[in-house]
Design a protein around this motif. Structure first.
Motif, PDB file in Angstrom:
ATOM      1  N   ALA A  16       0.950  -1.113   0.135  1.00  0.00           N
ATOM      2  CA  ALA A  16      -0.061   0.031  -0.079  1.00  0.00           C
ATOM      3  C   ALA A  16       0.897   1.357   0.091  1.00  0.00           C
ATOM      4  CB  ALA A  16      -1.125  -0.086   1.295  1.00  0.00           C
ATOM      5  N   ARG A  17       0.242   2.214  -0.442  1.00  0.00           N
ATOM      6  CA  ARG A  17       0.863   3.752  -0.726  1.00  0.00           C
ATOM      7  C   ARG A  17       1.501   3.904   0.911  1.00  0.00           C
ATOM      8  NH1 ARG A  17       0.559   6.308  -5.729  1.00  0.00           N
ATOM      9  NH2 ARG A  17       1.500   7.983  -4.895  1.00  0.00           N
ATOM     10  N   TYR A  18       2.406   4.751   1.191  1.00  0.00           N
ATOM     11  CA  TYR A  18       2.828   5.131   2.306  1.00  0.00           C
ATOM     12  C   TYR A  18       3.250   6.616   2.456  1.00  0.00           C
ATOM     13  CZ  TYR A  18       5.646   4.822   6.828  1.00  0.00           C
ATOM     14  OH  TYR A  18       6.128   4.947   7.964  1.00  0.00           O
ATOM     15  N   ASP A  19       3.077   7.195   3.132  1.00  0.00           N
ATOM     16  CA  ASP A  19       2.996   8.732   3.333  1.00  0.00           C
ATOM     17  C   ASP A  19       4.211   8.721   4.338  1.00  0.00           C
ATOM     18  OD1 ASP A  19       3.219  11.539   4.538  1.00  0.00           O
ATOM     19  OD2 ASP A  19       1.013  11.556   4.297  1.00  0.00           O
ATOM     20  N   ILE A  20       5.421   9.257   3.742  1.00  0.00           N
ATOM     21  CA  ILE A  20       6.535   9.214   4.567  1.00  0.00           C
ATOM     22  C   ILE A  20       6.786  10.423   5.452  1.00  0.00           C
ATOM     23  CG2 ILE A  20       8.008  10.409   2.718  1.00  0.00           C
ATOM     24  CD1 ILE A  20      10.355   8.203   3.098  1.00  0.00           C
ATOM     25  N   ASP A  21       6.260  11.286   4.876  1.00  0.00           N
ATOM     26  CA  ASP A  21       6.274  12.468   6.159  1.00  0.00           C
ATOM     27  C   ASP A  21       5.398  12.344   7.423  1.00  0.00           C
ATOM     28  OD1 ASP A  21       7.628  14.098   4.355  1.00  0.00           O
ATOM     29  OD2 ASP A  21       5.917  14.771   3.179  1.00  0.00           O
ATOM     30  N   LYS A  22       4.272  11.588   7.306  1.00  0.00           N
ATOM     31  CA  LYS A  22       3.419  11.280   8.379  1.00  0.00           C
ATOM     32  C   LYS A  22       3.706  10.033   8.819  1.00  0.00           C
ATOM     33  CE  LYS A  22      -0.452  14.172   6.838  1.00  0.00           C
ATOM     34  NZ  LYS A  22      -1.818  14.128   6.595  1.00  0.00           N
ATOM     35  N   GLN A  23       4.500   9.080   8.215  1.00  0.00           N
ATOM     36  CA  GLN A  23       5.086   7.859   8.535  1.00  0.00           C
ATOM     37  C   GLN A  23       3.597   6.760   8.707  1.00  0.00           C
ATOM     38  OE1 GLN A  23       7.827   7.727  11.563  1.00  0.00           O
ATOM     39  NE2 GLN A  23       9.165   8.653  10.568  1.00  0.00           N
ATOM     40  N   LYS A  24       2.766   6.953   7.716  1.00  0.00           N
ATOM     41  CA  LYS A  24       1.609   6.472   7.824  1.00  0.00           C
ATOM     42  C   LYS A  24       1.059   5.620   6.462  1.00  0.00           C
ATOM     43  CE  LYS A  24      -3.531   7.705   8.538  1.00  0.00           C
ATOM     44  NZ  LYS A  24      -4.452   8.656   8.321  1.00  0.00           N
ATOM     45  N   ILE A  25       0.527   4.409   6.849  1.00  0.00           N
ATOM     46  CA  ILE A  25      -0.005   3.307   5.657  1.00  0.00           C
ATOM     47  C   ILE A  25      -1.155   4.132   5.239  1.00  0.00           C
ATOM     48  CG2 ILE A  25      -0.527   1.177   5.020  1.00  0.00           C
ATOM     49  CD1 ILE A  25       1.181   0.152   7.054  1.00  0.00           C
ATOM     50  N   LEU A  26      -1.470   4.136   3.660  1.00  0.00           N
ATOM     51  CA  LEU A  26      -2.593   4.651   3.195  1.00  0.00           C
ATOM     52  C   LEU A  26      -3.504   3.668   2.818  1.00  0.00           C
ATOM     53  CD1 LEU A  26      -1.143   7.672   1.205  1.00  0.00           C
ATOM     54  CD2 LEU A  26      -1.799   7.657   3.679  1.00  0.00           C
ATOM     55  N   ASN A  27      -4.685   3.673   2.867  1.00  0.00           N
ATOM     56  CA  ASN A  27      -5.594   2.577   2.352  1.00  0.00           C
ATOM     57  C   ASN A  27      -5.602   2.912   0.817  1.00  0.00           C
ATOM     58  OD1 ASN A  27      -7.285   0.246   2.223  1.00  0.00           O
ATOM     59  ND2 ASN A  27      -9.275   1.555   2.830  1.00  0.00           N
ATOM     60  N   GLU A  28      -4.537   2.752   0.157  1.00  0.00           N
ATOM     61  CA  GLU A  28      -4.462   2.516  -1.395  1.00  0.00           C
ATOM     62  C   GLU A  28      -3.276   1.601  -1.759  1.00  0.00           C
ATOM     63  OE1 GLU A  28      -3.177   5.642  -5.048  1.00  0.00           O
ATOM     64  OE2 GLU A  28      -3.629   6.529  -2.874  1.00  0.00           O
ATOM     65  N   SER A  29      -3.914   0.395  -2.239  1.00  0.00           N
ATOM     66  CA  SER A  29      -3.038  -0.620  -2.679  1.00  0.00           C
ATOM     67  C   SER A  29      -2.267  -0.126  -3.754  1.00  0.00           C
ATOM     68  CB  SER A  29      -3.926  -1.813  -3.125  1.00  0.00           C
ATOM     69  OG  SER A  29      -4.644  -1.528  -4.017  1.00  0.00           O
ATOM     70  N   VAL A  30      -1.110  -0.816  -3.813  1.00  0.00           N
ATOM     71  CA  VAL A  30       0.110  -0.833  -4.737  1.00  0.00           C
ATOM     72  C   VAL A  30       0.070  -2.043  -5.572  1.00  0.00           C
ATOM     73  CG1 VAL A  30       2.530  -0.719  -5.366  1.00  0.00           C
ATOM     74  CG2 VAL A  30       1.580   0.805  -3.614  1.00  0.00           C
ATOM     75  N   ASN A  31      -0.398  -2.024  -6.887  1.00  0.00           N
ATOM     76  CA  ASN A  31      -0.409  -3.170  -7.640  1.00  0.00           C
ATOM     77  C   ASN A  31       0.454  -3.028  -8.952  1.00  0.00           C
ATOM     78  OD1 ASN A  31      -2.893  -3.447  -6.351  1.00  0.00           O
ATOM     79  ND2 ASN A  31      -3.032  -5.276  -7.968  1.00  0.00           N
ATOM     80  N   TYR A  32       1.282  -4.007  -9.435  1.00  0.00           N
ATOM     81  CA  TYR A  32       2.318  -3.878 -10.341  1.00  0.00           C
ATOM     82  C   TYR A  32       1.978  -5.087 -11.529  1.00  0.00           C
ATOM     83  CZ  TYR A  32       7.459  -4.333 -11.950  1.00  0.00           C
ATOM     84  OH  TYR A  32       8.213  -4.428 -12.703  1.00  0.00           O
ATOM     85  N   ASP A  33       2.123  -4.143 -12.757  1.00  0.00           N
ATOM     86  CA  ASP A  33       1.910  -5.137 -13.870  1.00  0.00           C
ATOM     87  C   ASP A  33       2.779  -5.897 -14.269  1.00  0.00           C
ATOM     88  OD1 ASP A  33       1.346  -5.842 -16.462  1.00  0.00           O
ATOM     89  OD2 ASP A  33       0.549  -4.155 -17.024  1.00  0.00           O
ATOM     90  N   ALA A  34       2.407  -7.138 -14.053  1.00  0.00           N
ATOM     91  CA  ALA A  34       3.518  -8.253 -14.302  1.00  0.00           C
ATOM     92  C   ALA A  34       4.349  -8.201 -15.711  1.00  0.00           C
ATOM     93  CB  ALA A  34       2.791  -9.843 -14.575  1.00  0.00           C
ATOM     94  N   ARG A  35       3.768  -7.512 -16.950  1.00  0.00           N
ATOM     95  CA  ARG A  35       4.721  -7.432 -18.085  1.00  0.00           C
ATOM     96  C   ARG A  35       5.784  -6.462 -17.638  1.00  0.00           C
ATOM     97  NH1 ARG A  35      -0.748  -6.319 -21.854  1.00  0.00           N
ATOM     98  NH2 ARG A  35      -1.220  -5.417 -20.042  1.00  0.00           N
ATOM     99  N   ASP A  36       5.709  -5.598 -16.745  1.00  0.00           N
ATOM    100  CA  ASP A  36       6.671  -4.477 -16.585  1.00  0.00           C
ATOM    101  C   ASP A  36       8.045  -5.080 -15.932  1.00  0.00           C
ATOM    102  OD1 ASP A  36       5.087  -2.614 -17.118  1.00  0.00           O
ATOM    103  OD2 ASP A  36       4.638  -1.785 -15.183  1.00  0.00           O
TER     104      ASP A  36
END
Length: 818
Positions: A16-36
């Motif tokens: 999931a996305r991470y707010d590095i300033d607030k050191q907080k996990i955001l409820n926004e998943s990170v998906n990676y395209d296999a073809r990449d």
């Protein structure tokens, strides 16, 4: 808690996305395209950065997407991929708990197992994962731990690397010479010889020996190699005679070095187990993808380099035989490239790694290279990598080297970025990574998801042995090597070969087995054994199998040894034994070991004349016509047919790849079809949100105006001044109510549009799932087709009497001397 995103085909859920300033996990998943991943990935991070968890998560996603992988594991961490506990009970964890970890926590192993089970259950739940996903992971691929040079796991036989490739040497000379160069470098490294494999006389001799045999389509083994060093199969190297270029005495020393290696009992493990065959390493015969882990923690540095080089060169040879694709066909994962890819030196492993980084993309082969030692890595070579995972680093020097490499990769991709990477990397914590992907708009910072596999740390060889126990038992189907039989019907009574019609061709099999070895098998004394040659039938033919509909036109050579004809001239061809390279194997003279008496069995009349032998030939031809078939695999839906030299594993892999390409194409088309629909709804939402904002502003303004009008009217009554009439106030009230009504209508319209958007998402997800289901059972449509020869397509090359040697004891029991 992070919600698990929908399982998307060809999309890896990394975190999931991470707010590095607030050191907080955001409820926004990170998906990676296999073809990449076809443009490769680099993962860098110090110990404790969470690098292992990230990479195991990546490999888990590849497994769920049925992408096969070769996993090189120098430290033993990747063996954790087999520790998947579907029920998440303490009993499942208990066997694999590290007692030292429990002791450091001041807990018993049982209590620690309970805590780990609870920790994993909660960790998975926090990332939206459950037992069903673990089950899907376990069922997606076949996991095997290979242990080169050891029988702790599944041993791997390196002799497959010396086999002659099934390609024409002249048409693929450049590729094959590169492979030979890699093998020679690995062999010299195994001997700890600090010589240039391309310019030294040792390297040149070995390369020429390999080239000689491979041009003749002959396999090599270490025995043949050692003999060829002493007696090279060529007379010159360059313009000089072999003895001038490399004197016999010096060649003998090189041969002795190799012989000492082969004679070592420990080296025998290198010659056992499954063949180093990339097709079988990537896929089971049934088409199930494999994640093959090569555990090399137990090997010395020279042995590691030797094996890694052989493996990489075998992968390149296989890779170049594949068709081009933009989908991810397979993975090469290297858990620690330190020492194998240095910036200045050129160990044998570096050239094949560079070749993979430069060429593998065209074939859909992705490489993931990992290190915790970022300083001594060739970042110029890594500039081809399209994805960078950067975690917490130990020193500023490490950080500067990684930044140089990352900037080089960005420049190579022809892009630019103004982000302060230095600041971002400095602020990274455990399990937080900077992800730079050239296929995406901008780098992101994200937190890795919880791994489904239990990360207990490196496994020991005894633990690997326990994990692979069942797989090794399934693979081993031991058959007795000793075949005792009653004394042959042809009583051995002649000390000289029987008289044979001169028109009958006669040959002899060599007696390779020593009397001492035969004595062990027969439980007898060597001095009591005698060597008896028994007559049999040998026949060889070329057979054409032709099927125009399936584009099959193959010629097979059939050469078999069988028993002598019975009294009616019949040969039991069904009980025959195949003989490879028969023209080299069969001798024109009796092979008689020193100080051993030889006897000959009686030759039956049914094979002792040209006329009788012609009957045998006709019967052999008829047996081929009635019994010999080739089986090919066919997938009518994909219009694919198994090639003549294509193994079942290779064909199944081709089906899997074709299915992925069709799947990806259907997904792209479907998403392109739905993209305008989503855009239209999003445009309506944006417009409605604008209308709502304007309506709310108008309603607020009219409410304030209404209050002012009421106050003015009341004031005018008391002071008896002229003011707006009560009808004007009423009008203002009506307009205010209309404004509020418009606000409510806009809110309702927005709710309806949001529902439309959600319905469209569900509709798309349903259709994507349908595509997934359609391609999931792709192997069920594979059919087996038999193709037999025509009578006119059978050409018998030879029919002869072939004498086979047997060691026979005093009881008449025998064992083949071949």
């Amino acid at each position: 808690m992070v919600n698990l995103p929908p399982e998307k085909l060809g999309s890896f859920y990394l975190g999931a996305r991470y707010d590095i300033d607030k050191q907080k996990i955001l409820n926004e998943s990170v998906n990676y395209d296999a073809r990449d991943l076809t443009t490769h990935a680099v993962c860098v991070g110090m110990t404790g950065s969470g690098k292992t968890g990230l990479c195991i998560g990546l490999l888990e996603e590849a497994a769920i997407d049925r992408v096969p992988a070769i996993i090189i594991d120098p430290k033993g961490d990747m063996t954790n991929l087999l520790l998947k506990f579907e029920n998440l009970t303490p009993e499942e964890f208990g066997q694999w708990i590290n007692p030292d970890d429990a002791s450091r926590k001041g807990m018993s192993t049982d209590d620690y197992a309970v805590s780990m089970a609870e920790k994993w259950k909660n960790g998975l739940a926090d990332w939206g994962q459950d037992k069903s996903r673990i089950k899907a992971l376990k069922e997606s691929v076949d996991y095997t731990i290979y242990t080169p040079g050891s029988n702790a796991g599944v041993p791997i036989n390196i002799m497959g690397s010396f086999a002659a490739p099934k390609v024409d040497f002249d048409s693929d000379a450049e590729m094959l010479r590169e492979r030979i160069q890699g093998i020679v470098a690995a062999l010299l490294g195994m001997l700890n010889k600090k010589v240039d494999p391309t310019r030294s006389r040792e390297g040149i001799l070995l390369a020429n020996i390999f080239e000689h045999y491979w041009k003749e389509k002959l396999d090599l083994d270490l025995g043949i190699l050692i003999n060829s060093i002493q007696k090279p199969p060529m007379s010159k190297l360059g313009v000089f005679d072999v003895d001038t270029f490399f004197p016999e005495k010096d060649r003998f020393e090189l041969a002795m070095d190799f012989n000492s290696l082969v004679a070592s009992p420990q080296f025998q493990y290198w010659l056992q187990g499954e063949a180093l065959d990339i097709e079988k390493i990537y896929f089971t015969p049934d088409g199930k993808p494999r994640h093959s882990i090569f555990y090399i923690a137990h090997l010395s540095e020279s042995e590691r380099m030797f094996f890694v080089t052989l493996l990489l060169n075998s992968l390149i040879t296989w890779m170049r035989r594949q068709s081009g694709t933009s989908s991810l066909r397979s993975l090469l994962y290297f858990d620690e490239i330190f020492g194998y890819f240095p910036p200045t030196e050129n160990p044998p492993s570096k050239k094949p790694l560079l070749t993979i980084l430069k060429q593998a993309r065209a074939f859909g082969v992705g490489a993931v290279l990992v290190t915790q030692n970022p300083v001594d890595i060739d970042y110029k070579g890594l500039s081809n990598a399209g994805t960078w995972f950067i975690g917490k680093l130990q020193t500023d020097r490490d950080k500067m080297r990684v930044l140089d490499g990352l900037k080089g990769a960005i420049a190579e991709a022809g892009s630019s970025n103004d982000l302060d990477f230095d600041k971002i990397i400095t602020g990274l914590g455990s399990r937080v990574f900077l992800l730079h992907n050239v296929h995406e708009g901008a780098p992101i910072v994200y937190h890795t998801r919880w791994a489904m596999s239990y990360l207990r740390g490196p496994l020991t060889r005894p633990q690997v042995k326990e994990l692979m126990k069942q797989k090794k038992e399934q693979a081993n189907n031991p058959e007795s090597k000793i075949k005792h039989s009653a004394k042959a019907s042809n009583t051995a009574s002649n000390t000289t070969a029987p008289a044979i019609d001169p028109s009958v061709l006669t040959r002899y099999f060599a007696a390779w087995k020593s009397p001492s070895q035969a004595a062990i098998e027969l439980n007898s004394k060597a001095s009591t054994l005698k060597l008896v040659y028994e007559p049999g039938t040998f026949a060889a033919a070329k057979v054409r199998f032709y099927d125009s509909r399936n584009d099959i036109d193959e010629i097979k050579e059939i050469s078999i040894a069988a028993s002598s004809p019975d009294d009616f001239g019949r040969v039991n061809w069904d009980d025959s034994v195949a003989v490879a390279q028969w023209e080299r194997v069969l001798l024109d003279k009796v092979d008689q070991p020193n100080n051993v008496s030889v006897e000959f069995a009686t030759l039956p009349d049914t094979i002792n004349s040209a006329k009788e032998l012609k009957k045998v030939e006709d019967e052999f031809e008829n047996w081929i016509y009635q019994n010999k078939r080739i089986e090919i695999l066919v997938h009518k839906g994909l219009k694919l047919t198994q090639g003549s030299e294509e193994s079942k594993e290779a064909f199944m892999m081709r089906i899997e790849q074709a299915a992925k390409e069709n799947r990806d194409e259907e997904i792209d088309e479907l998403q392109e079809k739905y993209a305008p629909k989503f855009e239209r709804i999003e445009d309506k939402i944006r417009k409605e949100e604008q209308d709502l904002a304007e309506a709310e502003a108008d309603a607020k303004h009219r409410q304030a105006s209404q209050l002012i009008n009421v106050a003015e009217t009341i004031f005018s009554v008391f002071v008896k001044k002229r003011s707006r009439s009560f009808s004007s106030v009423a009008s203002k009230n009506r307009m205010s109510r209309k404004a509020k009504q418009k606000v409510q209508e806009s809110k309702e319209d927005l709710i309806e549009l949001d529902q439309d958007f959600s319905d469209l998402e569900n509709e798309l997800e349903t259709k994507l799932q349908k595509i997934k289901d359609e391609w999931a059972n792709i192997f069920s449509a594979v059919e087996t087709k038999e193709i037999g020869p025509r009578k006119t397509d059978i050409k018998v090359d030879a029919t002869m009497v072939a004498w086979t040697p047997y060691w026979v004891n005093e009881n008449g029991e025998r064992v083949s001397a071949r």
